[in-house]
Design an enzyme around this catalytic site. Structure first.
Site, PDB file in Angstrom:
ATOM      1  N   SER A 289      67.468  54.357  -8.447  1.00 24.20           N
ATOM      2  CA  SER A 289      66.051  54.559  -8.140  1.00 24.20           C
ATOM      3  C   SER A 289      65.297  55.082  -9.357  1.00 24.20           C
ATOM      4  O   SER A 289      65.708  56.074  -9.963  1.00 24.20           O
ATOM      5  CB  SER A 289      65.890  55.607  -7.037  1.00 24.20           C
ATOM      6  OG  SER A 289      66.627  55.239  -5.909  1.00 24.20           O
TER       7      SER A 289
ATOM      8  N   HIS B 194      62.572  50.548  -6.350  1.00 26.57           N
ATOM      9  CA  HIS B 194      63.645  49.580  -6.571  1.00 26.57           C
ATOM     10  C   HIS B 194      63.026  48.203  -6.699  1.00 26.57           C
ATOM     11  O   HIS B 194      62.349  47.750  -5.786  1.00 26.57           O
ATOM     12  CB  HIS B 194      64.610  49.538  -5.392  1.00 26.57           C
ATOM     13  CG  HIS B 194      65.408  50.779  -5.248  1.00 26.57           C
ATOM     14  ND1 HIS B 194      66.628  50.958  -5.824  1.00 26.57           N
ATOM     15  CD2 HIS B 194      65.141  51.922  -4.596  1.00 26.57           C
ATOM     16  CE1 HIS B 194      67.094  52.157  -5.533  1.00 26.57           C
ATOM     17  NE2 HIS B 194      66.210  52.761  -4.789  1.00 26.57           N
TER      18      HIS B 194
ATOM     19  N   HIS C 181      71.049  49.583   0.250  1.00 23.01           N
ATOM     20  CA  HIS C 181      71.594  50.870   0.682  1.00 23.01           C
ATOM     21  C   HIS C 181      72.014  50.763   2.144  1.00 23.01           C
ATOM     22  O   HIS C 181      71.396  50.035   2.920  1.00 23.01           O
ATOM     23  CB  HIS C 181      70.532  51.967   0.574  1.00 23.01           C
ATOM     24  CG  HIS C 181      70.068  52.216  -0.820  1.00 23.01           C
ATOM     25  ND1 HIS C 181      69.073  51.476  -1.414  1.00 23.01           N
ATOM     26  CD2 HIS C 181      70.460  53.132  -1.744  1.00 23.01           C
ATOM     27  CE1 HIS C 181      68.870  51.923  -2.644  1.00 23.01           C
ATOM     28  NE2 HIS C 181      69.696  52.920  -2.876  1.00 23.01           N
TER      29      HIS C 181
ATOM     30  N   TYR D 237      71.458  52.881   4.379  1.00 20.63           N
ATOM     31  CA  TYR D 237      70.382  53.381   5.255  1.00 20.63           C
ATOM     32  C   TYR D 237      69.350  52.311   5.597  1.00 20.63           C
ATOM     33  O   TYR D 237      68.529  52.503   6.482  1.00 20.63           O
ATOM     34  CB  TYR D 237      69.703  54.622   4.666  1.00 20.63           C
ATOM     35  CG  TYR D 237      69.023  54.424   3.329  1.00 20.63           C
ATOM     36  CD1 TYR D 237      67.879  53.654   3.196  1.00 20.63           C
ATOM     37  CD2 TYR D 237      69.526  55.038   2.188  1.00 20.63           C
ATOM     38  CE1 TYR D 237      67.265  53.483   1.970  1.00 20.63           C
ATOM     39  CE2 TYR D 237      68.918  54.872   0.963  1.00 20.63           C
ATOM     40  CZ  TYR D 237      67.784  54.090   0.860  1.00 20.63           C
ATOM     41  OH  TYR D 237      67.194  53.914  -0.360  1.00 20.63           O
TER      42      TYR D 237
ATOM     43  N   ALA E 291      69.987  58.138  -8.384  1.00 16.65           N
ATOM     44  CA  ALA E 291      69.199  59.368  -8.314  1.00 16.65           C
ATOM     45  C   ALA E 291      69.937  60.276  -7.333  1.00 16.65           C
ATOM     46  O   ALA E 291      70.424  59.805  -6.303  1.00 16.65           O
ATOM     47  CB  ALA E 291      67.807  59.055  -7.796  1.00 16.65           C
TER      48      ALA E 291
ATOM     49  N   MET F 221      72.614  58.764  -1.873  1.00 17.53           N
ATOM     50  CA  MET F 221      72.802  57.816  -0.764  1.00 17.53           C
ATOM     51  C   MET F 221      73.293  56.450  -1.240  1.00 17.53           C
ATOM     52  O   MET F 221      73.083  55.452  -0.568  1.00 17.53           O
ATOM     53  CB  MET F 221      71.483  57.641  -0.008  1.00 17.53           C
ATOM     54  CG  MET F 221      70.910  58.937   0.536  1.00 17.53           C
ATOM     55  SD  MET F 221      69.303  58.651   1.301  1.00 17.53           S
ATOM     56  CE  MET F 221      68.705  60.336   1.477  1.00 17.53           C
ATOM     57  N   SER F 222      73.939  56.414  -2.398  1.00 15.03           N
ATOM     58  CA  SER F 222      74.375  55.108  -2.911  1.00 15.03           C
ATOM     59  C   SER F 222      75.727  55.259  -3.602  1.00 15.03           C
ATOM     60  O   SER F 222      76.481  56.178  -3.307  1.00 15.03           O
ATOM     61  CB  SER F 222      73.329  54.576  -3.901  1.00 15.03           C
ATOM     62  OG  SER F 222      73.269  55.387  -5.043  1.00 15.03           O
TER      63      SER F 222
ATOM     64  N   ASN G 277      66.088  66.199  -8.052  1.00 18.99           N
ATOM     65  CA  ASN G 277      65.571  67.319  -7.257  1.00 18.99           C
ATOM     66  C   ASN G 277      66.729  68.295  -7.053  1.00 18.99           C
ATOM     67  O   ASN G 277      67.894  67.897  -7.182  1.00 18.99           O
ATOM     68  CB  ASN G 277      65.039  66.820  -5.895  1.00 18.99           C
ATOM     69  CG  ASN G 277      66.084  66.047  -5.125  1.00 18.99           C
ATOM     70  OD1 ASN G 277      66.505  64.961  -5.542  1.00 18.99           O
ATOM     71  ND2 ASN G 277      66.535  66.582  -4.009  1.00 18.99           N
TER      72      ASN G 277
ATOM     73  N   HIS H 278      60.631  61.273  -1.375  1.00 18.46           N
ATOM     74  CA  HIS H 278      61.052  60.114  -2.168  1.00 18.46           C
ATOM     75  C   HIS H 278      60.180  59.990  -3.426  1.00 18.46           C
ATOM     76  O   HIS H 278      60.669  59.617  -4.498  1.00 18.46           O
ATOM     77  CB  HIS H 278      60.949  58.850  -1.309  1.00 18.46           C
ATOM     78  CG  HIS H 278      61.455  57.617  -2.002  1.00 18.46           C
ATOM     79  ND1 HIS H 278      62.761  57.479  -2.423  1.00 18.46           N
ATOM     80  CD2 HIS H 278      60.825  56.469  -2.367  1.00 18.46           C
ATOM     81  CE1 HIS H 278      62.918  56.299  -3.009  1.00 18.46           C
ATOM     82  NE2 HIS H 278      61.752  55.672  -2.993  1.00 18.46           N
TER      83      HIS H 278
END
Ligand code: HPA
Length: 282
Positions: free
Chosen positions: A38, A69, A91, A93, A122, A221-222, A245, A255
Site C-alpha cells: 500500500s 493500490h 487481500h 479482507y 504497510a 493484512m497481507s 502507524n 487507511h
C-alpha cells in the site's frame, strides 16, 4: 496434469492466466518479482519500464478496489536485473480466497525464471521502539489469518505438499539487505511480522495479545499468503514492512494515514530495494 489436480475452477483459472501472461510477457525474462505494498506503487516508476500489463487485461486476477493500490504488472530493469513489479495485490479482507489472492504470483512464478521475490507491505508498528516511516526487514512471520493458500489440491510443480516453513525469509537476502542499508545510510529495523485477516484494525486487547503471544513487531493484512506460495515454489523471499502507524495509538488508525505515511517512506523503500537489486547482479 497440473489442472486435473486442482479444483476445476482453480485449474481453469490458473491455465487461462498462465496463457495470458505468456502472451503478454513475450521477451520478458524476469529474475526478480517485487510485490509493492500500500502506498509503495511509485517504486514501479523507477525501474526503467519496458512494459505494463493492467490487471483487468488478465483473467481471474480482478482489479484491486482499495485506494492506494493500483492494479498492473510493470516490467523493467534495475542495475542490470530484470524484474516484474506486481503493483497492487488482492487481500483476504476483500473476500478473495487465499488461493485466488495468490493466483497471479503463482502463475508468474510458473511462467517466469524468477528466483527472488521481494514482498513489501504497510504495517502497524507493535514494537515500542519503532517510529512511523521506519522500514522493517521481516525476519519471520506469524500467520494469524488462520487461512493458508496451500490448502487444497497440490500439483507437483507447485512444490511440496508439506513445505518447510522454518526459514521463509532468506538469511542470505536479509544479510544483503542489511549491508545495502548500512552502505546507503538507510535505517533498517528487523522483526517479526504478524498477518491478520482484517479489514478492521486491531482492538487494544488484540494489540496486547499480538505482542505478548505472537512476539510480533509489526502487524498487517497481507504478505503471509504470498510468502507461503513463493517459499513453497522454492523462491528466495525478502520481506520489507513499512511502518505506517504505531499501535496502540491515542488517535484512531485510518487507511488515509497508512497510505500517507507509506508514501512518505517510499523514497527510503525505493533506495533500499535499488541497493539490494544492485547486489543481486552477480
Ligand atoms: N494493523 C493492521 N494492518 C495494518 C496496520 C495496522 O495497524 N497498518 C497498516 N496495515
Amino acid at each position: 496434469m497440473t489442472n486435473k489436480m486442482l479444483t476445476p475452477h482453480d485449474g481453469e483459472a490458473l491455465a487461462a492466466l498462465r496463457t495470458a501472461l505468456a502472451g503478454r510477457l513475450q521477451g520478458v525474462r524476469a529474475r526478480v518479482a517485487v510485490i509493492a505494498g500500500s502506498g509503495l506503487g511509485g517504486f514501479a516508476r523507477t525501474i526503467g519500464v519496458r512494459c505494463t500489463v493492467p490487471y483487468d487485461e488478465l483473467p481471474h486476477v480482478g482489479t484491486t478496489t482499495i485506494p492506494g493500490h493500483s492494479g498492473r504488472l510493470v516490467c523493467g530493469e534495475v542495475a542490470g536485473v530484470a524484474l516484474i513489479v506486481l503493483n497492487g495485490r488482492r487481500h483476504l479482507y476483500e473476500g478473495v480466497a487465499p488461493r485466488r489472492a495468490t493466483l497471479l504470483l503463482r502463475a508468474l512464478l510458473l511462467e517466469q525464471p524468477v528466483d527472488t521475490v521481494i514482498i513489501s507491505n504497510a504495517a502497524g508498528g507493535l514494537n515500542p521502539c519503532f517510529e512511523v516511516a521506519d522500514l522493517m526487514l521481516i525476519a519471520d512471520q506469524v500467520n494469524w489469518m488462520f487461512r493458508n493458500p496451500l490448502v487444497g489440491p497440490n500439483p507437483p510443480d507447485w512444490g511440496p505438499r508439506f513445505p518447510d516453513a522454518s526459514n521463509l525469509y532468506s538469511q542470505h537476502l536479509r544479510e544483503t539487505a542489511r549491508e545495502a542499508a548500512r552502505e546507503a545510510g538507510i535505517p533498517l529495523r528487523e522483526g517479526i511480522y504478524v498477518g491478520v485477516h482484517g479489514p478492521s484494525y486491531e482492538t487494544r486487547a488484540e494489540i496486547r495479545m499480538l505482542r505478548a503471544v505472537c512476539g510480533a513487531d509489526a502487524v498487517g493484512m497481507s504478505t503471509i499468503p504470498e510468502t507461503l506460495v513463493a517459499a513453497q515454489m522454492g523462491r528466495k523471499v525478502l520481506g520489507i514492512s513499512v511502518i505506517t502507524n504505531l499501535v496502540p495509538s491515542a488517535a484512531p488508525t485510518t487507511h488515509e494515514e497508512v497510505i500517507e505515511n507509506s508514501r512518505i517512506a517510499e523514497q527510503r523503500f525505493r533506495a533500499l530495494v535499488h541497493a539490494v537489486l544492485a547486489r543481486l547482479k552477480t
